[in-house]
Design a protein around this motif. Structure first.
Motif, PDB file in Angstrom:
ATOM      1  N   LEU A   1      70.568  49.980  32.855  1.00 20.73           N
ATOM      2  CA  LEU A   1      71.217  49.360  31.712  1.00 20.73           C
ATOM      3  C   LEU A   1      71.465  50.777  30.196  1.00 20.73           C
ATOM      4  O   LEU A   1      70.863  50.882  30.355  1.00 20.73           O
ATOM      5  CB  LEU A   1      70.721  48.074  31.951  1.00 20.73           C
ATOM      6  N   ALA A   2      72.358  50.248  29.549  1.00 17.95           N
ATOM      7  CA  ALA A   2      72.581  50.519  28.833  1.00 17.95           C
ATOM      8  C   ALA A   2      71.498  50.695  27.764  1.00 17.95           C
ATOM      9  O   ALA A   2      70.988  52.285  27.446  1.00 17.95           O
ATOM     10  CB  ALA A   2      73.692  49.855  27.754  1.00 17.95           C
ATOM     11  N   PHE A   3      70.642  49.782  27.686  1.00 20.29           N
ATOM     12  CA  PHE A   3      69.614  49.726  26.383  1.00 20.29           C
ATOM     13  C   PHE A   3      68.059  49.955  27.558  1.00 20.29           C
ATOM     14  O   PHE A   3      67.588  48.350  27.207  1.00 20.29           O
ATOM     15  CB  PHE A   3      69.210  48.900  25.076  1.00 20.29           C
ATOM     16  N   PRO A   4      67.680  50.540  28.190  1.00 20.94           N
ATOM     17  CA  PRO A   4      66.127  50.218  29.264  1.00 20.94           C
ATOM     18  C   PRO A   4      65.861  49.143  28.096  1.00 20.94           C
ATOM     19  O   PRO A   4      64.490  49.064  28.888  1.00 20.94           O
ATOM     20  CB  PRO A   4      66.087  51.473  29.035  1.00 20.94           C
TER      21      PRO A   4
ATOM     22  N   GLY B   1      71.085  39.132  27.386  1.00 21.75           N
ATOM     23  CA  GLY B   1      72.138  39.047  27.329  1.00 21.75           C
ATOM     24  C   GLY B   1      73.243  39.788  26.832  1.00 21.75           C
ATOM     25  O   GLY B   1      74.687  40.730  27.005  1.00 21.75           O
ATOM     26  N   LEU B   2      72.936  41.163  25.866  1.00 20.36           N
ATOM     27  CA  LEU B   2      73.634  42.057  24.654  1.00 20.36           C
ATOM     28  C   LEU B   2      73.040  42.943  25.884  1.00 20.36           C
ATOM     29  O   LEU B   2      74.037  43.919  25.986  1.00 20.36           O
ATOM     30  CB  LEU B   2      72.089  41.901  23.649  1.00 20.36           C
TER      31      LEU B   2
ATOM     32  N   ILE C   1      76.310  42.149  28.304  1.00 25.08           N
ATOM     33  CA  ILE C   1      77.614  42.457  27.639  1.00 25.08           C
ATOM     34  C   ILE C   1      78.587  44.086  27.810  1.00 25.08           C
ATOM     35  O   ILE C   1      79.263  44.753  28.395  1.00 25.08           O
ATOM     36  CB  ILE C   1      77.877  42.355  26.471  1.00 25.08           C
ATOM     37  N   VAL C   2      77.337  44.409  26.945  1.00 20.49           N
ATOM     38  CA  VAL C   2      77.414  46.037  27.054  1.00 20.49           C
ATOM     39  C   VAL C   2      77.345  47.483  27.975  1.00 20.49           C
ATOM     40  O   VAL C   2      78.012  48.048  28.223  1.00 20.49           O
ATOM     41  CB  VAL C   2      75.934  47.019  26.019  1.00 20.49           C
TER      42      VAL C   2
ATOM     43  N   ARG D   1      80.399  49.087  29.316  1.00 20.78           N
ATOM     44  CA  ARG D   1      80.479  50.792  29.249  1.00 20.78           C
ATOM     45  C   ARG D   1      79.473  51.862  30.076  1.00 20.78           C
ATOM     46  O   ARG D   1      79.933  52.841  30.283  1.00 20.78           O
ATOM     47  CB  ARG D   1      79.329  50.738  27.913  1.00 20.78           C
ATOM     48  N   LEU D   2      79.192  50.484  31.304  1.00 20.83           N
ATOM     49  CA  LEU D   2      78.599  51.622  32.343  1.00 20.83           C
ATOM     50  C   LEU D   2      78.961  51.715  33.387  1.00 20.83           C
ATOM     51  O   LEU D   2      78.174  51.540  34.944  1.00 20.83           O
ATOM     52  CB  LEU D   2      77.085  51.272  32.276  1.00 20.83           C
TER      53      LEU D   2
ATOM     54  N   VAL E   1      74.396  35.286  23.966  1.00 19.37           N
ATOM     55  CA  VAL E   1      74.131  36.123  23.107  1.00 19.37           C
ATOM     56  C   VAL E   1      74.273  34.877  21.510  1.00 19.37           C
ATOM     57  O   VAL E   1      74.002  35.292  20.578  1.00 19.37           O
ATOM     58  CB  VAL E   1      74.818  37.322  23.090  1.00 19.37           C
TER      59      VAL E   1
END
Lengths: 543, 217
Positions: free
Chosen positions: A111-114, A177-178, A181-182, A186-187, A212
């Motif tokens: 994920l974008a923010f692990p 959720g955030l 979405i990101v 983006r990925l 969110v």
């Protein structure tokens, strides 16, 4: 022996055995391991909520109630509601199956923010522990909706702790959720355009938008409620000019969209399963995708249908009723699309498909009875009765839980690297379907005949249907315990799963089962739209 | 770090990819904050509309000069921090660090005025809305004034919590600037924290009139 060593060395280490210390699990930022942590946690809460439900059904076996105290009964159904809604249904599919397959489906490494993902699990656990503690020291008897002034002024139970538990776990929802979405923005792998994404991603994207945007409103509402409860003075207190109805507006502004948080991921799972087991391209892909988005948008404008009898303006009620009908349209389009996909398909009745078929039928009943209660006049008769209870259990349990089990079986080989025993899987799917209907179909009749919900006792006339419902609950419980047994068994004894046991098309099936720690050996490049199955004639020729 | 190469986490394809993603994440987080405070402002304005006299009476008791001074302090703090971001973009870690310290100093001044001076004064004036000691007890405006102060304490308290979080984040940027981590190629964390720090201002810009201005005359 030497051959197994070579085989193991050939493969990149799977995420399951990459590192094996306890810390490597509890401090992991790997989305697949966090999915496993979440899967364990929500399973635990599912059975806690289930035990409370069993006690409720046990009480209702006899008209005067088997549990001596009505207050204990109130605490039990509140426990059932709070745990099932916030600690199972809302997180269930996104945090477990979603966490596991979203990066895999996108062709991403994580994920974008692990780290945020791991924080979200800890928030969930902290919220869960607070909630369990509140229940352990005596529980709450307000119902899961915490309506004031019941929850603020007329109540001796542990409202503040329970509200804090929900508040904290809400931030775990927001974080998930955030992240989704990101990540979806983006990925995506090279070539993965929006219309090449599997429907599961569209569903989770729509779900995440609600998570969110709606959850913060619940957070501030519960905060105001907590203040009022602690200091006995506040915003919802009519004695000083506050407004208890305002709480209902704020609460349902979150909690109605939350219903779609619970069901949209289920739609996504079913949209994955049906094409695979029918060997057919998903019928009307773009309609299914945009229906998810439109459900998410409309869901924010229907909350007032929970308040038809609250004394709100009649004109508001008329508009809310109309909008509630509007939300049925995209839901119905999806059902038709699933059936269209099955039409002339080459259907295999493996366990995931059995769950998917069960879902389509049960969700349709749940959805159509939703129209009854969305109609103003009918709702005045049906509100606060077992009809409503049956309606939302058909959507939440018949729909959502069935979809969760379908998805769990479908991705089980990918998650664990083992096949589940197919015959047991099919048996459990059938038992759950039968048990579910025996439990909840009688409740439609009870509600129509006027049996109110949340009552500890009832007139003797209703006993036959209540006994039937409780009997069904025992079948349902057996159905839910079966997977716990055979899935656990398959972890150790199940047949080794190949990379793509179902012949499915998503990117998650192009990497080994279980996937390596970094998901893909090389970044995949997407050229085909999803669900590009050969026409069924060809499949039949091959057989 | 070197001036020619910026590292990135394994899930991104490049440093630019990572930077854009981090900014997107912060924008979305701020959207959740808008909904969080939005719920508060909605209930506030609705409750006011139902209790005009009480809210006006309550608002007249607030310390306008502290609120106004604090507004100036907070906006200046964001300006100073943004100046630091401009320094970071040209690779001046030393000036960035100094700007962070100034921003933190102003933030702490805000908190000292708000909670040290204003809140304690409010308690002395019996404006805490709970209990029979409340200043307006027994007057016709009592209910509305109590509601006003419920919102006042919750609103400023929540804003204060966000301020403390922001100060910690700015301090972390200062620490990393001291270790010369930022370069023209790598300023994302400075930017992300700046977005948050400015957002805390925006909340205050709505709280300020709600508390001190509306209904004062």
């Amino acid at each position: 022996m030497s051959t197994t060593v070579v085989e193991a060395a050939e493969l990149e280490k799977s995420y399951l055995v990459d590192k094996s210390t306890v810390a490597s699990w509890l401090l992991t930022t790997d989305h697949k391991r966090i999915a496993i942590l979440y899967l364990g946690s929500i399973t635990f809460f599912f059975f806690i909520g289930g035990i409370a439900a069993a006690a409720v059904r046990l009480n209702l076996l006899v008209p005067e109630g088997l549990i001596p105290s009505a207050e204990t009964y109130n605490r039990l159904f509140t426990t059932h509601g709070v745990i099932m809604v916030w600690f199972f249904l809302v997180p269930a599919v996104p945090v477990s199956l979603g966490n596991f397959v979203v990066p895999l489906m996108l062709g991403a490494r994580d994920l974008a923010f692990p780290k945020l993902n791991l924080i979200s699990w800890y928030l969930f656990i902290i919220g869960g522990i607070i909630e369990l503690y509140a229940l352990f020291i005596g529980g709450v008897d307000t119902g899961w909706t915490f309506y004031p002034p019941m929850s603020t002024s007329f109540n001796q139970s542990h409202v503040v702790l329970a509200v804090i538990g929900v508040f904290v776990s809400g931030f775990s929802s927001i974080a998930t959720g955030l992240n989704f979405i990101v990540t979806i923005h983006r990925l995506r792998a090279p070539g993965m355009t929006w219309y090449k994404m599997p429907i599961f991603l569209w569903s989770l994207y729509s779900t995440s938008v609600i998570l969110v945007l709606a959850t913060p409103v619940l957070a501030i509402t519960l905060l105001l409620l907590g203040f009022e409860r602690i200091f006995r003075i506040g915003v919802f207190d009519p004695a000083i000019g506050g407004d208890p109805i305002l709480f209902q507006h704020m609460f349902w502004f979150y909690s109605h969209p939350a219903v779609y948080i619970m069901i949209l991921p289920g739609f996504g799972v079913i949209s994955e399963i049906i094409p695979v087991f029918c060997r057919r391209r998903l019928f009307g892909y773009k309609f299914v995708a945009w229906c998810s988005v439109s459900i998410a948008v409309i869901s924010f404008f229907v909350w007032g249908h929970h308040m038809f009898v609250s004394g709100q303006s009649l004109y508001a009620s008329v508009v809310f009723s109309l909008l509630s009908y509007a939300v049925a349209v995209p839901s119905a389009i999806k059902v038709f699309n699933w059936i269209g996909t099955m039409h002339k398909g080459f259907i295999r009745f493996d366990a995931p498909m059995l769950y998917a078929l069960g879902f389509v039928g049960l969700f349709t009943i749940g959805g159509l009875t939703g129209l009854f209660v969305a109609a103003l006049a009918a709702d005045v008769h049906l509100t606060q009765t077992y009809f409503v209870v049956a309606h939302f259990h058909y959507v939440m349990v018949g729909g959502m839980v069935t979809a969760f089990f379908g998805g769990l079986h479908y991705w089980w080989p990918k998650i664990t690297g083992r096949m589940y025993p197919e015959m047991w899987g099919r048996a459990a799917a059938l038992i759950i379907f039968i048990g579910f209907n025996v439990t909840f179909a009688p409740q439609f009749l009870l509600g129509y005949l006027g049996m109110p919900r949340r009552y500890h006792s009832y007139p003797p006339d209703f006993q036959v249907l209540n006994v039937l419902s409780s009997a069904g609950a025992t079948i349902l419980a057996a159905g839910y315990l079966l997977p716990l047994g055979y899935l656990t068994w398959s972890l150790f004894r199940g047949e080794r799963a190949p990379a793509n046991p179902w012949g499915a098309t998503g990117l998650e099936w192009q990497t080994p089962s279980p996937p390596p720690a970094k998901n893909f050996a090389t970044t995949p490049v997407v050229t085909e739209p999803p669900y590009t199955f050969p026409p069924p004639e060809l499949v039949q020729n091959r057989v | 770090m070197s001036d020619t190469y910026a590292p990135h986490e394994f899930q991104y394809s490049s440093a630019e990819h990572q930077a854009g993603t981090a900014l997107a994440g912060m924008w979305l987080f701020l959207a959740t904050e808008v909904l969080f405070f939005g719920g508060l402002f909605l209930t506030w304005i609705y409750a006011r509309s139902q209790n005009l006299a009480g809210f006006d009476a309550g608002a007249r008791e607030t310390e306008l000069w502290i609120g106004t001074l604090n507004t100036g302090i907070l906006l200046t703090s964001s300006f100073v921090y943004s100046t630091g971001l401009a320094f970071a973009r040209v690779g001046n870690n030393r000036r960035l660090m100094q700007c962070c310290f100034a921003a933190i100093g102003l933030g702490l001044a805000f908190l000292a005025l708000k909670f040290g001076l204003e809140w304690s004064g409010d308690f002395d004036k019996h404006l805490w809305p709970v209990g029979p000691d409340f200043k307006f007890a027994g007057e016709p405006t009592e209910g509305g004034a109590r509601l006003f102060y419920v919102f006042y304490f919750i609103g400023t308290g929540l804003h204060g919590v966000h301020m403390v979080g922001g100060i910690v984040l700015v301090a972390m940027i200062a620490w990393r600037a001291r270790r010369r981590e930022f370069s023209p190629l790598y300023v994302t964390p400075v930017e992300v924290v700046g977005m948050y720090w400015s957002f805390v201002d925006i909340i205050w810009i709505i709280l300020y009139p709600l508390i001190y201005l509306i209904g004062r005359s």
